[in-house]
Design a protein around this motif. Structure first.
Motif, PDB file in Angstrom:
ATOM      1  N   LEU A   6     115.454  51.006  82.983  1.00 46.72           N
ATOM      2  CA  LEU A   6     116.089  51.672  82.028  1.00 46.72           C
ATOM      3  C   LEU A   6     117.606  51.114  81.995  1.00 46.72           C
ATOM      4  CD1 LEU A   6     115.570  54.235  80.751  1.00 46.72           C
ATOM      5  CD2 LEU A   6     116.875  55.530  82.373  1.00 46.72           C
ATOM      6  N   LEU A 136     119.780  60.024  80.175  1.00 46.38           N
ATOM      7  CA  LEU A 136     118.778  59.432  80.458  1.00 46.38           C
ATOM      8  C   LEU A 136     118.013  59.741  81.987  1.00 46.38           C
ATOM      9  CD1 LEU A 136     119.903  56.338  78.823  1.00 46.38           C
ATOM     10  CD2 LEU A 136     118.231  57.762  77.647  1.00 46.38           C
ATOM     11  N   THR A 137     118.854  59.631  82.899  1.00 41.38           N
ATOM     12  CA  THR A 137     118.559  60.192  84.139  1.00 41.38           C
ATOM     13  C   THR A 137     119.511  60.842  84.741  1.00 41.38           C
ATOM     14  OG1 THR A 137     119.268  58.105  85.523  1.00 41.38           O
ATOM     15  CG2 THR A 137     117.177  57.666  84.192  1.00 41.38           C
TER      16      THR A 137
END
Lengths: 290, 317, 252
Positions: A6, A136-137
């Motif tokens: 990522l 995103l995380t």
């Protein structure tokens, strides 16, 4: 997706965004050189001008959009004025004198900046509805403003490509990039084309400065740094080539971003190593004409 | 005529310390070091036709070389360290020249600028070289030979004479070189690269040689600049440094060799004058440059282009 | 007959789809003027480029003194002893006539990487330059800037520069271009004199000049050799007359 992958993808996004922004600036530089035969060291100052315009006009109007809306015509006006007063006299001059004059112009613009806006570093607020990040995380999030920047730059790049490839003006520009004398011999009003190209280049650079301001902040000397990188892009891409400027910008944008993250020791130098590599392989750039 | 002016100027400068105060001694010494730098660029730009916007790269190498060659608590040997510094600058210009000389015209100009920037960023990011704050050289280089110390670089007057000697020697050396086969060759290349090639000259290697010679001299100038003030920072590589020296060459009169000397004096003194008047002196300086380009196509040295006619050098001038 | 100094075989040059030169065989011998004539666009300039190394042939060979030289770099070919003059005058405009020739003579030295001795102290070069200038009749203008010479004088200087390199082969590309009657006559006499000690290829449109000094003639049309041989034979040839000599010479 693992964090590492990522993270890598985020860098790609950053690199592309950086490259696209650089494209706006480098395209003006390469066209002005390719069509008008003028090497303009002050091109970076237009970027700076845009950033400072964004800063001051946002202060004034409270809104980045309005600032941009006002700033673009202002930049075009400045571009036309400079072309009329100075650059029109540089066409037939030796590159040496163009370098000298535009160097003097850099000094003038830096000092005007200092007089009008002072020497502090300024920030520009992102427009409210773009001021958030996509999570995103748990730990990573990507700012939507950067995606917006990329999108806008890409749109402009496409429009530029359209104009260059599909319009008569674009045809003239492409012809002029390859053979300037021929274009004037064909009876086309070269002066008008020059003015359009120059003002367009100024506007693009200024616009880049405006939209980048919230991310890159506004500070003295910002123009010069970007100028040199733009030069590298033009060397790599080939003078007068929009395609080359696009590819070169992406290459540099990605190179710089990845360099900063994965090899910080030599990050400042990755750009120049790329240039050295291209010079060894193709001395007139990837798409340049010898 | 030219020789007369040269002698007049040299004598004038030699006598200057009798009347000049400490500040001006130091300033003039700085100017003369810059004159060496400017003359080296004139060799490149004025006589070989290679406009470099990155000549500061070699200036900086000469300066940092002095720092690296100075032991921790002692002084470096002047003769040895200056030669090594010049050698380092020459080596760098050889490597960079091999790359940038493949490009021509504007590509060349841009590439030279970019390579100088590379050094700038390297120096800024390097702990060894002191990063963006730079480094200081505590002890000036020592010119002792077998126990005898001919001069002390820390002494203002003596440094002044060293700078003067360097400037005059560089001038004389370049005059000799320009009269040699090599000198005529590079001037031919500047006049018409195509014709020189047609005549059978391998143009690349002569350009490279000029590039290296110019680089070595720039390294000497950087070395002396570092020795004068005892500090070196990444700005020595900066594009402003490259720009300033190019300005000196062009405004003074490119392709004349004495033009750069005039330009160094004129520009620096102008700078001193204007910075007294206003903090924003770069503005009138910038305007001055723009006007100079628009109105004075050949610089102060005057008739720069006309003087570049190559005639058999007469015994007197 | 002496061996040819320079000879080509099946020489061809294509630019993309365009055949500028096709299957040309031509040779130059010491002591004679070999004239090359043909309408504009026949490929004469391209052929000279191929012979001088300015262009690389697509196929075929170029042999100088028996050695293959096709594809060699421009400057190497020049150093081997093949000199060419240009249609457009390319003298060094800001230099004196003398310096133009001296630089040309200097090119013959194995190396110019000499930094100390003054160039003018190399007497051999100085004398070669003076000789070259004298041969073309410009010795009186030695110290004048090339740009101050008349057009005809500049063309003479062009020739002088090729002579200063003491070549074996002279490729003369329209040396009479733009000259008046008197100047042309002088130039023609000069070329005839030079032929005694060189192998000369003369590309020209001036038919009087060509027929007065050429020992052999080659006619090129559309990149190919139409006919080649003695001037009289060419003049009588019906094919040539039809293709070229029928009209007035086409001045460029």
């Amino acid at each position: 997706m693992s964090d590492g992958v990522l993270f890598f993808l985020i860098q790609i996004l950053n690199g592309v965004q950086q490259g696209l922004l650089l494209f706006l600036i480098a395209s003006g530089l390469t066209l002005v050189f390719g069509i008008m035969g003028i090497i303009n060291l002050a091109h970076g100052s237009f970027y700076m001008m845009g950033a400072y315009l964004a800063f001051s006009l946002t202060e004034l109007t409270g809104n980045l959009w309005l600032a941009i809306l006002l700033g673009i015509p202002l930049s075009v006006a400045v571009g036309l004025a400079l072309e009329f007063l100075l650059f029109a006299r540089l066409y037939r001059r030796d590159h040496l004198y163009q370098v000298l004059l535009t160097y003097g112009l850099i000094l003038i613009m830096e000092e005007l900046r200092s007089l009008l806006f002072g020497d502090d570093v300024h920030g520009v607020a992102k427009p409210v509805f773009l001021d958030f990040s996509i999570p995103l995380t748990e730990t990573l999030a990507y700012p939507i403003y950067r995606l917006f920047m990329s999108a806008v730059c890409l749109l402009i790049a496409l429009m530029l490509a359209l104009v260059i490839r599909r319009t008569r003006l674009g045809m003239t520009i492409r012809a002029g990039a390859v053979n300037r004398e021929m274009v004037s011999v064909l009876g086309i009003d070269v002066g008008l084309v020059y003015r359009v190209v120059f003002a367009g280049g100024v506007a693009l650079a200024a616009f880049a400065g405006m939209i980048a301001a919230p991310v890159a902040s506004v500070y003295p000397g910002m123009g010069n740094q970007i100028l040199i990188v733009s030069f590298v892009v033009v060397v790599i891409g080939g003078i007068g080539s929009i395609k080359g400027a696009f590819l070169g910008s992406l290459l540099i944008g990605l190179g710089e971003t990845f360099g900063q993250v994965y090899a910080p020791a030599i990050s400042g130098m990755t750009v120049y190593m790329l240039m050295a590599a291209v010079l060894l392989w193709r001395p007139t750039g990837l798409f340049g004409h010898s | 005529m030219r020789v007369a002016i040269f002698i007049f100027g040299a004598v004038g400068l030699a006598l200057f310390p009798l009347v000049g105060g400490a500040f001006y001694l130091q300033l003039f010494a700085k100017i003369m070091v810059m004159a060496v730098f400017a003359m080296s660029l004139d060799l490149l730009a004025g006589y070989t036709g290679l406009v470099s916007l990155g000549h500061a790269a070699f200036f900086g190498i000469g300066a940092y070389a002095l720092y690296l060659l100075t032991p921790e608590y002692a002084a470096a040997n002047f003769w040895l360290s200056s030669l090594v510094a010049m050698g380092a600058a020459a080596l760098a210009s050889l490597v960079i020249g091999l790359l940038v000389l493949r490009a021509s015209g504007v590509y060349f100009i841009m590439a030279t600028l970019a390579f100088a920037q590379m050094f700038f960023y390297f120096a800024t990011g390097s702990k060894l070289l002191g990063g963006s704050d730079g480094v200081s050289i505590d002890l000036r280089p020592d010119p002792a030979i077998l126990g005898w110390t001919p001069f002390d670089l820390g002494n203002r007057v003596q440094f002044y004479y060293v700078a003067l000697a360097a400037m005059l020697t560089t001038y004389a050396l370049l005059r000799v070189v320009l009269r040699s086969l090599f000198g005529h060759t590079i001037q031919g290349i500047r006049a018409s690269e195509q014709r020189m090639r047609a005549l059978g000259y391998p143009v690349f290697r002569y350009r490279l040689a000029a590039f290296v010679l110019a680089g070595a001299l720039a390294g000497l100038a950087g070395y002396l600049a570092a020795a004068q003030f005892g500090t070196v920072n990444p700005e020595f590589f900066g594009w402003q440094m490259s720009g300033t020296v190019l300005m000196m060459v062009i405004l003074g009169g490119i392709g004349t060799l004495h033009g750069p000397i005039l330009g160094a004096f004129a520009l620096t003194l102008l700078q001193e004058l204007m910075s007294e008047l206003t903090k924003h002196w770069l503005l009138p300086m910038g305007i001055f440059i723009v006007l100079a380009v628009l109105l004075l196509p050949q610089g102060i040295g005057g008739l720069a282009l006309a003087r570049r006619k190559l005639q058999p050098e007469p015994a007197d001038d | 007959m002496t061996e040819p100094v320079l000879r080509t075989e099946a020489l061809s040059k294509r630019f993309g789809g365009l055949s500028a030169v096709s299957d040309v065989a031509i040779d130059l011998r010491h002591g004679e003027v070999h004239a090359l004539i043909g309408p504009n666009g026949a490929g004469k300039s391209t052929l000279i480029n191929l012979l001088s190394g300015a262009a690389t042939p697509t196929s075929g060979s170029v042999r100088f003194e028996g050695r293959e030289i096709a594809g060699l770099a421009f400057d190497r070919v020049a150093r081997l002893g093949i000199a060419r003059s240009y249609q457009r005058t390319t003298v060094f405009r800001d230099f004196t006539a003398f310096e133009n020739c001296r630089l040309a003579a200097q090119a013959r030295l194995p190396s110019s990487m000499r930094f100390i001795r003054p160039a003018l102290s190399y007497r051999a070069l100085v004398e070669a330059a003076q000789r070259a200038l004298a041969l073309v009749g410009l010795q009186g203008s030695a110290d004048r800037a090339a740009s101050s010479l008349s057009h005809g004088e500049q063309r003479q200087l062009e020739i002088a520069m090729t002579l200063a390199t003491e070549p074996k082969v002279l490729l003369l590309d329209e040396p009479l271009a733009g000259m008046g009657a008197e100047e042309s006559r002088r130039m023609v006499t000069l070329i005839a004199t030079l032929a005694e000690r060189h192998a000369i290829l003369l590309v020209e449109h001036d038919m009087d000049a060509v027929f007065s000094i050429a020992r052999r003639l080659t006619v090129m049309v559309n990149g190919r050799v139409l006919e080649s041989g003695a001037p009289e034979a060419i003049r009588e040839s019906p094919a040539v007359q039809e293709a070229y000599l029928g009209g007035a010479e086409a001045a460029p």
